[in-house]
Design an enzyme around this catalytic site. Sequence first.
Site, mmCIF file in Angstrom:
data_model
loop_
_atom_site.group_PDB
_atom_site.id
_atom_site.type_symbol
_atom_site.label_atom_id
_atom_site.label_comp_id
_atom_site.label_asym_id
_atom_site.label_seq_id
_atom_site.Cartn_x
_atom_site.Cartn_y
_atom_site.Cartn_z
ATOM 1 N N PRO A 13 -1.908 1.346 -8.576
ATOM 2 C CA PRO A 13 -1.579 1.819 -9.919
ATOM 3 C C PRO A 13 -0.074 1.794 -10.154
ATOM 4 O O PRO A 13 0.700 2.144 -9.274
ATOM 5 C CB PRO A 13 -2.084 3.273 -9.900
ATOM 6 C CG PRO A 13 -2.064 3.679 -8.458
ATOM 7 C CD PRO A 13 -2.376 2.428 -7.688
ATOM 8 N N SER A 31 -3.112 3.266 -13.680
ATOM 9 C CA SER A 31 -2.283 4.478 -13.674
ATOM 10 C C SER A 31 -2.544 5.360 -14.884
ATOM 11 O O SER A 31 -2.795 4.858 -15.985
ATOM 12 C CB SER A 31 -0.806 4.063 -13.658
ATOM 13 O OG SER A 31 0.011 5.157 -13.972
ATOM 14 N N LEU A 65 -4.954 9.385 -11.148
ATOM 15 C CA LEU A 65 -4.704 10.616 -11.910
ATOM 16 C C LEU A 65 -3.389 11.281 -11.515
ATOM 17 O O LEU A 65 -3.164 11.604 -10.349
ATOM 18 C CB LEU A 65 -5.864 11.594 -11.647
ATOM 19 C CG LEU A 65 -5.803 12.947 -12.333
ATOM 20 C CD1 LEU A 65 -5.892 12.804 -13.853
ATOM 21 C CD2 LEU A 65 -6.928 13.863 -11.831
ATOM 22 N N TYR A 66 -2.519 11.441 -12.503
ATOM 23 C CA TYR A 66 -1.411 12.391 -12.420
ATOM 24 C C TYR A 66 -1.843 13.540 -13.292
ATOM 25 O O TYR A 66 -2.263 13.307 -14.444
ATOM 26 C CB TYR A 66 -0.143 11.830 -13.070
ATOM 27 C CG TYR A 66 0.653 10.859 -12.258
ATOM 28 C CD1 TYR A 66 0.921 11.070 -10.916
ATOM 29 C CD2 TYR A 66 1.202 9.738 -12.882
ATOM 30 C CE1 TYR A 66 1.699 10.165 -10.206
ATOM 31 C CE2 TYR A 66 1.980 8.842 -12.177
ATOM 32 C CZ TYR A 66 2.219 9.065 -10.850
ATOM 33 O OH TYR A 66 2.989 8.177 -10.154
ATOM 34 N N THR A 105 -3.006 11.192 -7.245
ATOM 35 C CA THR A 105 -1.724 10.978 -6.552
ATOM 36 C C THR A 105 -1.109 12.331 -6.211
ATOM 37 O O THR A 105 -0.888 13.158 -7.088
ATOM 38 C CB THR A 105 -0.773 10.143 -7.431
ATOM 39 O OG1 THR A 105 -1.369 8.853 -7.612
ATOM 40 C CG2 THR A 105 0.589 9.966 -6.777
ATOM 41 N N LYS A 142 -4.153 9.907 -2.965
ATOM 42 C CA LYS A 142 -3.141 8.865 -2.712
ATOM 43 C C LYS A 142 -1.801 9.525 -2.393
ATOM 44 O O LYS A 142 -1.350 10.393 -3.147
ATOM 45 C CB LYS A 142 -2.988 7.990 -3.960
ATOM 46 C CG LYS A 142 -1.864 6.952 -3.884
ATOM 47 C CD LYS A 142 -1.924 6.006 -5.063
ATOM 48 C CE LYS A 142 -0.859 4.933 -5.008
ATOM 49 N NZ LYS A 142 0.460 5.384 -5.466
ATOM 50 N N HIS A 202 4.372 5.954 -2.001
ATOM 51 C CA HIS A 202 4.668 5.646 -3.405
ATOM 52 C C HIS A 202 5.643 4.466 -3.512
ATOM 53 O O HIS A 202 6.507 4.411 -4.390
ATOM 54 C CB HIS A 202 5.264 6.886 -4.087
ATOM 55 C CG HIS A 202 4.873 7.019 -5.527
ATOM 56 N ND1 HIS A 202 4.034 7.994 -5.992
ATOM 57 C CD2 HIS A 202 5.221 6.293 -6.621
ATOM 58 C CE1 HIS A 202 3.889 7.878 -7.309
ATOM 59 N NE2 HIS A 202 4.593 6.847 -7.708
ATOM 60 N N ARG A 205 9.437 5.199 -3.624
ATOM 61 C CA ARG A 205 10.090 5.448 -4.918
ATOM 62 C C ARG A 205 10.333 6.917 -5.197
ATOM 63 O O ARG A 205 10.909 7.268 -6.218
ATOM 64 C CB ARG A 205 9.195 4.927 -6.058
ATOM 65 C CG ARG A 205 9.015 3.452 -6.088
ATOM 66 C CD ARG A 205 7.902 3.066 -7.043
ATOM 67 N NE ARG A 205 8.215 3.305 -8.438
ATOM 68 C CZ ARG A 205 8.983 2.527 -9.184
ATOM 69 N NH1 ARG A 205 9.533 1.458 -8.647
ATOM 70 N NH2 ARG A 205 9.199 2.808 -10.455
ATOM 71 N N ASP A 210 -0.867 1.316 1.106
ATOM 72 C CA ASP A 210 0.071 0.441 0.382
ATOM 73 C C ASP A 210 1.481 0.728 0.851
ATOM 74 O O ASP A 210 1.728 1.665 1.589
ATOM 75 C CB ASP A 210 -0.089 0.571 -1.141
ATOM 76 C CG ASP A 210 0.388 1.915 -1.696
ATOM 77 O OD1 ASP A 210 1.255 2.564 -1.086
ATOM 78 O OD2 ASP A 210 -0.121 2.307 -2.760
ATOM 79 N N GLY A 211 2.410 -0.137 0.395
ATOM 80 C CA GLY A 211 3.818 0.041 0.733
ATOM 81 C C GLY A 211 4.376 -1.152 1.481
ATOM 82 O O GLY A 211 4.249 -1.244 2.699
ATOM 83 N N GLY A 212 4.941 -2.101 0.732
ATOM 84 C CA GLY A 212 5.643 -3.214 1.359
ATOM 85 C C GLY A 212 4.773 -4.375 1.806
ATOM 86 O O GLY A 212 5.242 -5.276 2.503
ATOM 87 N N ARG A 217 4.517 -3.869 -6.197
ATOM 88 C CA ARG A 217 5.549 -4.707 -6.804
ATOM 89 C C ARG A 217 5.195 -6.187 -6.905
ATOM 90 O O ARG A 217 5.504 -6.805 -7.923
ATOM 91 C CB ARG A 217 6.883 -4.513 -6.080
ATOM 92 C CG ARG A 217 7.450 -3.104 -6.290
ATOM 93 C CD ARG A 217 8.774 -2.932 -5.559
ATOM 94 N NE ARG A 217 9.299 -1.592 -5.634
ATOM 95 C CZ ARG A 217 8.963 -0.596 -4.817
ATOM 96 N NH1 ARG A 217 8.072 -0.799 -3.866
ATOM 97 N NH2 ARG A 217 9.519 0.589 -4.946
HETATM 98 C C1 LIG Z 1 6.968 0.244 -11.311
HETATM 99 C C2 LIG Z 1 6.047 1.091 -10.480
HETATM 100 C C3 LIG Z 1 5.326 2.107 -11.095
HETATM 101 C C4 LIG Z 1 4.466 2.892 -10.337
HETATM 102 N N1 LIG Z 1 3.699 3.840 -10.965
HETATM 103 C C5 LIG Z 1 2.796 4.549 -10.248
HETATM 104 C C6 LIG Z 1 1.908 5.432 -10.900
HETATM 105 O O1 LIG Z 1 1.901 5.553 -12.124
HETATM 106 N N2 LIG Z 1 1.027 6.125 -10.134
HETATM 107 C C7 LIG Z 1 0.987 6.012 -8.758
HETATM 108 O O2 LIG Z 1 0.179 6.669 -8.091
HETATM 109 N N3 LIG Z 1 1.814 5.143 -8.123
HETATM 110 C C8 LIG Z 1 2.697 4.417 -8.825
HETATM 111 N N4 LIG Z 1 3.496 3.503 -8.189
HETATM 112 C C9 LIG Z 1 3.349 3.313 -6.726
HETATM 113 C C10 LIG Z 1 2.291 2.245 -6.426
HETATM 114 O O3 LIG Z 1 1.008 2.687 -6.763
HETATM 115 C C11 LIG Z 1 2.267 1.904 -4.931
HETATM 116 O O4 LIG Z 1 2.107 3.077 -4.190
HETATM 117 C C12 LIG Z 1 3.514 1.155 -4.465
HETATM 118 O O5 LIG Z 1 4.045 0.338 -5.463
HETATM 119 C C13 LIG Z 1 3.173 0.310 -3.247
HETATM 120 O O6 LIG Z 1 4.308 -0.265 -2.707
HETATM 121 P P1 LIG Z 1 4.783 -1.770 -3.001
HETATM 122 O O7 LIG Z 1 5.321 -1.754 -4.400
HETATM 123 O O8 LIG Z 1 5.844 -1.973 -1.992
HETATM 124 O O9 LIG Z 1 3.609 -2.678 -2.851
HETATM 125 C C14 LIG Z 1 4.353 2.695 -8.935
HETATM 126 C C15 LIG Z 1 5.090 1.661 -8.339
HETATM 127 C C16 LIG Z 1 5.916 0.859 -9.091
HETATM 128 C C17 LIG Z 1 6.660 -0.248 -8.411
#
Ligand SMILES: Cc1cc2nc3c(=O)[nH]c(=O)nc-3n(C[C@H](O)[C@H](O)[C@H](O)COP(=O)(O)O)c2cc1C
Length: 431
Positions: free
Chosen positions: A135, A164, A186-187, A213, A296, A320, A323, A351-353, A375
């Site tokens: 999401p 999301s 869900l947030y 989340t 999550k 996340h 982030r 997830d993550g990278g 991403r």
């Molecule tokens: C621009 C952006 C917006 C995101 N918004 C949400 C969100 O609304 N809800 C959420 O649970 N995670 C959010 N995330 C985190 C992603 O769900 C995910 O955990 C993360 O992007 C995975 O890492 P990666 O970008 O390295 O693949 C967001 C990530 C990005 C890059």
Amino acid sequence: MVAGNPTARQSRRALLRFLLGSPLFLAARPVRALEDLLAAAAECAPGLADAVEVIASPADAINVFDFRAAAEERLSPAHWAFLATGVDHEVGLRANRAGFARFGLRPRRLVDVRDLDTRTEILGTKLACPIALAPAGGQRAFHPQGEVAVARAAKARDHLMILSTGSHQPLHDVVEARGAPIWFQLYTPGAWPITRWQLRRAEEAGCPVVVLTVDLPGFGSQDRLRRFRGPGNPFRSRDDPACYACHGSTRRVAQGLRLMTSLGLDPLELASDAFTLDWDYVDRIRDATSMKLVLKGILTHEDARLCVEHGVDGLVVSNHGARQMDNALSTVEVLPGIVRAVDGRIPILIDGGFRRGTDFFTALALGASAVCVGRPYLWGLSAFGQEGVEAVLALLRTELETVMRHMGTRDRTSITAAHVQALAPGLLPIP
Ligand SMILES: Cc1cc2nc3c(=O)[nH]c(=O)nc-3n(C[C@H](O)[C@H](O)[C@H](O)COP(=O)(O)O)c2cc1C
């Protein structure tokens, strides 16, 4: 990730391309200077497999990093920062990639791998491939069709999409565009009337799973993004005419306030309710919805065990995308401990990278049921809309299938812990 002026990056790349391609130059340079030059090249385009040119079409992409450069070139600096940023000094962002160097793969030979099968099933949802779309809020910052373009791509390539709460496009439109059930992320502010309303809405839209989340009890400092906003005023840039054209911030805030009032809620009280999520609230959500509940943002074996104890149906190992909090542990590094704690009782996503076929394979071998990407598909969306997302998904899947063949694994069930070996820390750099 390297932020910066795309034009300057391109000229640096062009210069390096010229110098590196010149035998006379290389012969004349002392070794030390050559090392400096290669280091500079790596900084412009991290990883030797990266493109020197920015791709003009999705078909030109060799790997998903090609979409990163194309996205950076097309987005405004502020939107690019929103997409690319980590927090603080972005140690966690780099750690998510570096974590994969902690594991090596153990291929088995002489297995007939002609008929590969990447299908799997998680919580009643059938997946053609264990790569799902994480999401991500606010996708019209990347492309005018935002989440609808992503849903169409997910449909075309048959991938699970998690939408999301912060979607720019209405839930029903996205479900319709996907043409199959999506999972709803869900947030929630921790105010029950709102949470209940959000759950009902997702149930009515036919979402079989809600992904709560839990890693956002406060906002981390996205320094790179904040550079585009004024000191002390996080919304200043939105008053710029260029930003206002996209955000229409006042209109959205007014809509939100109207919604709260129509639900009999006091926005000021709600603001103080924010960030109060706890395990009791998780229980309440679990009991109130017919959807399966996935948490999550789990990073420790202690919390993974609590997920099981609280009757949660699944979890996503996630920081996340680094982030929200900067920490040195990558998600793939904490995965084995979480798999041990859960002991097969609920499915684990991660997830993550994740960027390459070997990354996905590593997580699957360590015990993940599926892997989400964030991403990379947003790079594709930013650069080429639906077509870009489709191309990213196709590349990722092809890479995973190639690795499965090399590893001698025909299907999901044949990928096991015996295919992966933990290595000593810090052995290999990774793009
Ligand atoms: C621009 C952006 C917006 C995101 N918004 C949400 C969100 O609304 N809800 C959420 O649970 N995670 C959010 N995330 C985190 C992603 O769900 C995910 O955990 C993360 O992007 C995975 O890492 P990666 O970008 O390295 O693949 C967001 C990530 C990005 C890059």
